[in-house]
Structure formats: structure tokens, C-alpha cells
Design an enzyme around this catalytic site. Structure first.
Site, mmCIF file in Angstrom:
data_model
loop_
_atom_site.group_PDB
_atom_site.id
_atom_site.type_symbol
_atom_site.label_atom_id
_atom_site.label_comp_id
_atom_site.label_asym_id
_atom_site.label_seq_id
_atom_site.Cartn_x
_atom_site.Cartn_y
_atom_site.Cartn_z
ATOM 1 C CE LYS A 1 46.957 39.655 50.206
ATOM 2 N NZ LYS A 1 47.788 39.771 48.990
HETATM 3 P P1 NAD Z 1 41.472 34.783 41.727
HETATM 4 O O1 NAD Z 1 40.410 34.720 42.732
HETATM 5 O O2 NAD Z 1 41.286 35.643 40.522
HETATM 6 O O3 NAD Z 1 41.797 33.303 41.208
HETATM 7 C C1 NAD Z 1 42.131 32.243 42.074
HETATM 8 C C2 NAD Z 1 42.121 30.966 41.252
HETATM 9 O O4 NAD Z 1 42.565 29.890 42.061
HETATM 10 C C3 NAD Z 1 40.712 30.589 40.765
HETATM 11 O O5 NAD Z 1 40.805 30.031 39.469
HETATM 12 C C4 NAD Z 1 40.294 29.521 41.763
HETATM 13 O O6 NAD Z 1 39.319 28.636 41.231
HETATM 14 C C5 NAD Z 1 41.619 28.835 41.977
HETATM 15 N N1 NAD Z 1 41.684 28.052 43.200
HETATM 16 C C6 NAD Z 1 41.303 28.374 44.439
HETATM 17 N N2 NAD Z 1 41.513 27.349 45.282
HETATM 18 C C7 NAD Z 1 42.074 26.375 44.534
HETATM 19 C C8 NAD Z 1 42.509 25.060 44.806
HETATM 20 N N3 NAD Z 1 42.438 24.572 46.045
HETATM 21 N N4 NAD Z 1 43.016 24.333 43.800
HETATM 22 C C9 NAD Z 1 43.104 24.838 42.538
HETATM 23 N N5 NAD Z 1 42.700 26.055 42.224
HETATM 24 C C10 NAD Z 1 42.185 26.813 43.211
HETATM 25 O O7 NAD Z 1 42.810 35.192 42.507
HETATM 26 P P2 NAD Z 1 44.144 35.797 41.899
HETATM 27 O O8 NAD Z 1 44.081 37.268 42.045
HETATM 28 O O9 NAD Z 1 44.432 35.189 40.583
HETATM 29 O O10 NAD Z 1 45.226 35.301 42.977
HETATM 30 C C11 NAD Z 1 45.859 34.034 42.888
HETATM 31 C C12 NAD Z 1 47.128 34.047 43.727
HETATM 32 O O11 NAD Z 1 47.994 35.088 43.269
HETATM 33 C C13 NAD Z 1 46.911 34.320 45.229
HETATM 34 O O12 NAD Z 1 47.915 33.632 45.949
HETATM 35 C C14 NAD Z 1 47.151 35.814 45.316
HETATM 36 O O13 NAD Z 1 47.513 36.199 46.626
HETATM 37 C C15 NAD Z 1 48.302 35.958 44.349
HETATM 38 N N6 NAD Z 1 48.518 37.299 43.841
HETATM 39 C C16 NAD Z 1 47.519 37.988 43.198
HETATM 40 C C17 NAD Z 1 47.796 39.237 42.667
HETATM 41 C C18 NAD Z 1 46.776 40.019 41.884
HETATM 42 O O14 NAD Z 1 47.143 41.056 41.320
HETATM 43 N N7 NAD Z 1 45.525 39.588 41.765
HETATM 44 C C19 NAD Z 1 49.069 39.814 42.830
HETATM 45 C C20 NAD Z 1 50.066 39.082 43.481
HETATM 46 C C21 NAD Z 1 49.770 37.831 43.975
#
Ligand code: NAD
Length: 420
Positions: A111
Site C-alpha cells: 500500500k
Molecule cells: P474514492 O476516493 O473514489 O471514494 C471515497 C468516497 O468516500 C468518496 O465519496 C468520499 O466523499 C467518501 N468519504 C470519505 N470520507 C468519508 C466520511 N468520513 N464519511 C462518508 N463518506 C466519506 O475511494 P474508493 O476507491 O471508492 O475507496 C473507498 C474504499 O474502498 C476505501 O476503503 C478503499 O481502500 C477501498 N477499496 C478501494 C478499491 C478500489 O478499487 N478503488 C479496491 C478495494 C478497496
């Protein structure tokens, strides 16, 4: 209540430590094995000095942690967020090791992140942060070493800059990063992959308990890549998403009808947030997690389900789309109350599986159809779900416990075969 019981766990490190400890005991790992599996292979911290648009200088901290390479090159996202620090990155890197092992794909776990806040930055500033960060860590990356991907606040454009920085030093190397734009060797289906995997896991679980997807009442926290795609795909299955939230706030359907997700995605794209969606009422982000629903999908940040709110969560099933959203205390409370948790290393595994397909396509210089990507994704997710569900049922343990047990056992076997 003892002082120990009153201690609140809000640190992602304590989540991975606890999940590992339970698995290690079940697998019967020696203390030496546990030390070998837990200790990160390599950690790099760099300073990331960047000239901001107003002429001021800001120095951010950037991190890359390669937790394990026992089963293949290290693999994991890069996150831009003010909360990024070594402890968070280390915990998320370790979680990636267990996730890639559970998915049975030939990667280890890594990461990275920079403690900047893209919400407050221009696109040009984000580009400068990315280029400077990669210029300082490129020597530990590479298609057979460590392959970054998108995470919170990073996207296909950021991956394109990473590709450019890496390739300008090492020769054109599309397989050095995944989640790229299609034009630069990205894979069809990668942008939706994590959300699609979330939908598959929920659908498999509902099939097992004989509940149709149609009419399931769903709440989603986080409306970025993972949350919005999960919501779109769940809607396609007939689920009713009636409340969602992002970092700016939450909304809930005003008339009891499901929110129209396609329109909501268009609104969020246009305005930058889900708030102020016509026909919806606002709801506090914390209250959103407590809504009565069939499935709660936390898809934002770590530790949002914790000692403070676990007793009041009314969802029947929690599908962990985010990484590490539930603290061990909350897991214990949910188990006691009979709530089912579909664990993160299974529920959000779709993203890294299609990253694996993207990497493989790049190395073979081929290009799969969307149909092939989605069919293969289903095959991998279904296999992982079936293994977890079978072990959970045979041993009468929680899905999370079963998922970590399978993953830790696999990495331990690889470590042992490779030797010290
Ligand atoms: P992203 O940046 O595209 O979206 C994050 C979302 O969470 C946004 O809508 C943001 O406004 C919201 N957010 C942030 N803080 C918040 C809060 N305190 N309360 C409510 N909403 C909040 O990120 P993503 O890629 O969608 O990742 C989201 C989660 O999924 C993370 O935990 C990430 O590690 C995990 N994840 C992502 C992927 C991927 O392929 N992108 C894969 C596996 C896991």
C-alpha cells in the site's frame, strides 16, 4: 466493566493485528512463523515537496509499504488523504497480503499514500504530488516487484501519471501500474470491478440464505469509485438503495422510494457531491450508519463501525466494501447480536482481481473483452466466497474469521516453501 474493556479501538493496526492473531491461532502457526508473516518486507518514507498554485511550498510525506512478496509481486493501491501515516499504510498493506491470498492470485500485499488533501487541491497540484512521489519511490516499483493501483482520492488519471513517471526511467512498462485509462493499457471492467465484486458477494450470500436481491433495502456510505459502482450494480439487481453519503454529508429518499442511482451518479459528477440531490432529504453521516436496512455497505474509510455505534446499527448484513471499516469491538458486538459481516478481504476483492487481469493482459500484450473480464471476475469471486462460506459453516465461525484463516494459511505455506 474493566479499564481494558473501555479502551476504544479506532486504529486500523489493531484491526489487522486482531484478525491475524485469531487466524494464526486457528492455523497453529509457531511464534517464528507469526513474526515472519507479520513483519513488513520493506517500508519507504519519502518527503514530497511540491510548489502549490499560489507559489507556496508544501512538503508532504509519502509512504510505500511492501508487506509480503511470498506469493508474487507486491500489489496495492495508492491513497491521497490527510489521515495517511505509516501505521495506516502498514495496516492496509498487510490487509492486501491476505486479500490477494484469499483471491488466489499471484501477488503479495502493498500500500502507499501521501498525506495530502486532494479535496483542497487543483488537478495540477495533484499531478505535481504524483510525479514527485513516484520520482522518489520508482526504484522499488516495477511489474515484477510492486504494482500500485487506485485507492481513496486517486483514479485512472493519477495511474497514467504514475505510468509516465515510471516508464520515463525504466522504458515503457504498462504492467507497472493497474487501474490505468484504457488508452494506456487499462482493462475493460477495472473501474467497476470493486463495486461488481461487492455485488457478487452480496448476491452469493443472499442466494445461500434464500433471499432474493429484488427489494433488498440497502444503505451505502461513500459514493466514490467503490460505493457508486456497487450502488449502480445493486440497483440493476433490483436492490433498493434508499440512503447514501459522501464526505460532505448524507441523503435519504424523501418518499420511501429507492433513490434513482444513475441520476444520483450524474448529480454527484456535476456538483462534486451527493448532497442537495433533488427529492432527497439530508441525513447526518453518523445517523446513516444506523438506518434500519437489509444491507449496509460501508464504502469510505476505516473504523466507521466501532464501539460507539455497533450496538445501534440496525442493518442485518454488513458488506465491507471499504478496507477495515469494522473494529474488532464492533465485530464482537455484531456477532453477539447476530448481524452478519461479509469481510472486506472478500467483499472488495474484485478490484485487485481485475488488476491482476490488467497486469496479465499487459504482460501478454493482449486485450480482453468486457464479457471475458466480468465472467472471469465472477469465477474468482465465487470461488473465494464458496471457500469462505464452506469453512465458516463447517467450523461454525464468522465469515471474517474463515476468510483470514484461509488467507493466512496460504501465505504461510508459500513462506515455508521459499524458506528463510
Ligand atoms: P474514492 O476516493 O473514489 O471514494 C471515497 C468516497 O468516500 C468518496 O465519496 C468520499 O466523499 C467518501 N468519504 C470519505 N470520507 C468519508 C466520511 N468520513 N464519511 C462518508 N463518506 C466519506 O475511494 P474508493 O476507491 O471508492 O475507496 C473507498 C474504499 O474502498 C476505501 O476503503 C478503499 O481502500 C477501498 N477499496 C478501494 C478499491 C478500489 O478499487 N478503488 C479496491 C478495494 C478497496
Amino acid at each position: 466493566m474493566s479499564t481494558m474493556e473501555q479502551v476504544r479501538i479506532t486504529n486500523p493496526r489493531e484491526i489487522v493485528d486482531r484478525n491475524f492473531k485469531i487466524a494464526a491461532e486457528r492455523v497453529g502457526l509457531t511464534v517464528d512463523d507469526q513474526i515472519l508473516l507479520k513483519t513488513p518486507f520493506r517500508e519507504l518514507k519519502v518527503e514530497v515537496p511540491v510548489r502549490m498554485d499560489d507559489g507556496s511550498l508544501k512538503v508532504f510525506s509519502g509512504y510505500r509499504v511492501q508487506h509480503s512478496g511470498a506469493r508474487g509481486p507486491a500489489k496495492g493501491g495508492i491513497r491521497y488523504h490527510p489521515s495517511v501515516d505509516i501505521d495506516e499504510v502498514r495496516s492496509l498493506a498487510e490487509a492486501m497480503t491476505w486479500k490477494t491470498a484469499l483471491a488466489n492470485i499471484p501477488f503479495g500485499g502493498a500500500k502507499g499514500g501521501v498525506d495530502c488533501d486532494p479535496v483542497e487541491m487543483s488537478q495540477a497540484e495533484v499531478e505535481r504530488v504524483t510525479r514527485k512521489f513516484i520520482s522518489r519511490i520508482h526504484h522499488i516499483l516495477g511489474p515484477y516487484r510492486d504494482i500500485p493501483a487506485p485507492d481513496v482520492n486517486t483514479n485512472a488519471q493519477v495511474m497514467a501519471w504514475i505510468l509516465d513517471e515510471y516508464s520515463s526511467r525504466h522504458g515503457y512498462s504498462p504492467a507497472c501500474v493497474t487501474g490505468k485509462p484504457l488508452e494506456l493499457g487499462g482493462s475493460l471492467g477495472r473501474a467497476q470491478a470493486t463495486g461488481r465484486g461487492v455485488m457478487f458477494v452480496i448476491r452469493e450470500y443472499m442466494r445461500d440464505i434464500g433471499r432474493p436481491m429484488k427489494g433488498l433495502r440497502v444503505v451505502v456510505q461513500g459514493f466514490g469509485n467503490v460505493g457508486s459502482n456497487a450502488a449502480l450494480l445493486l440497483e440493476e439487481q433490483g436492490c433498493e438503495i434508499f440512503a447514501v453519503a459522501d464526505v460532505y454529508g448524507g441523503i435519504i429518499s424523501a418518499n420511501g422510494k429507492p433513490l434513482p442511482i444513475k441520476e444520483l451518479v450524474a448529480h454527484a459528477k456535476k456538483t462534486g457531491s451527493v448532497i442537495m440531490f433533488p427529492g432527497a432529504e439530508s441525513i447526518d453521516n453518523h445517523d446513516l450508519l444506523l438506518l434500519d436496512c437489509d444491507v449496509l455497505v460501508p464504502a469510505a474509510m476505516e473504523c466507521v463501525l466501532n464501539h460507539d455505534n455497533a450496538e445501534r446499527v440496525k442493518a442485518k448484513v454488513i458488506a465491507e466494501a471499504a478496507n477495515l471499516p469494522t473494529t474488532p469491538e464492533a465485530d464482537d458486538i455484531f456477532a453477539k447480536r447476530g448481524l452478519v459481516v461479509l469481510p472486506d478481504i472478500l467483499t472488495n476483492v474484485g478490484g485487485v482481481i481485475v488488476s491482476y487481469f490488467e497486469w496479465a493482459q499487459n504482460l501478454q500484450q493482449t486485450f480482453w473483452t468486457a464479457q471475458k473480464v466480468n465472467e472471469e471476475l465472477f469465477r474468482y469471486v465465487e470461488a473465494a466466497y464458496r471457500e469462505v462460506a464452506a469453512l465458516a459453516s463447517a467450523e461454525k465461525i464468522a465469515f471474517k474469521c474463515a476468510a483470514y484463516q484461509l488467507a493466512v494459511e496460504r501465505v504461510a505455506r508459500a513462506e515455508r516453501l521459499r524458506g528463510l
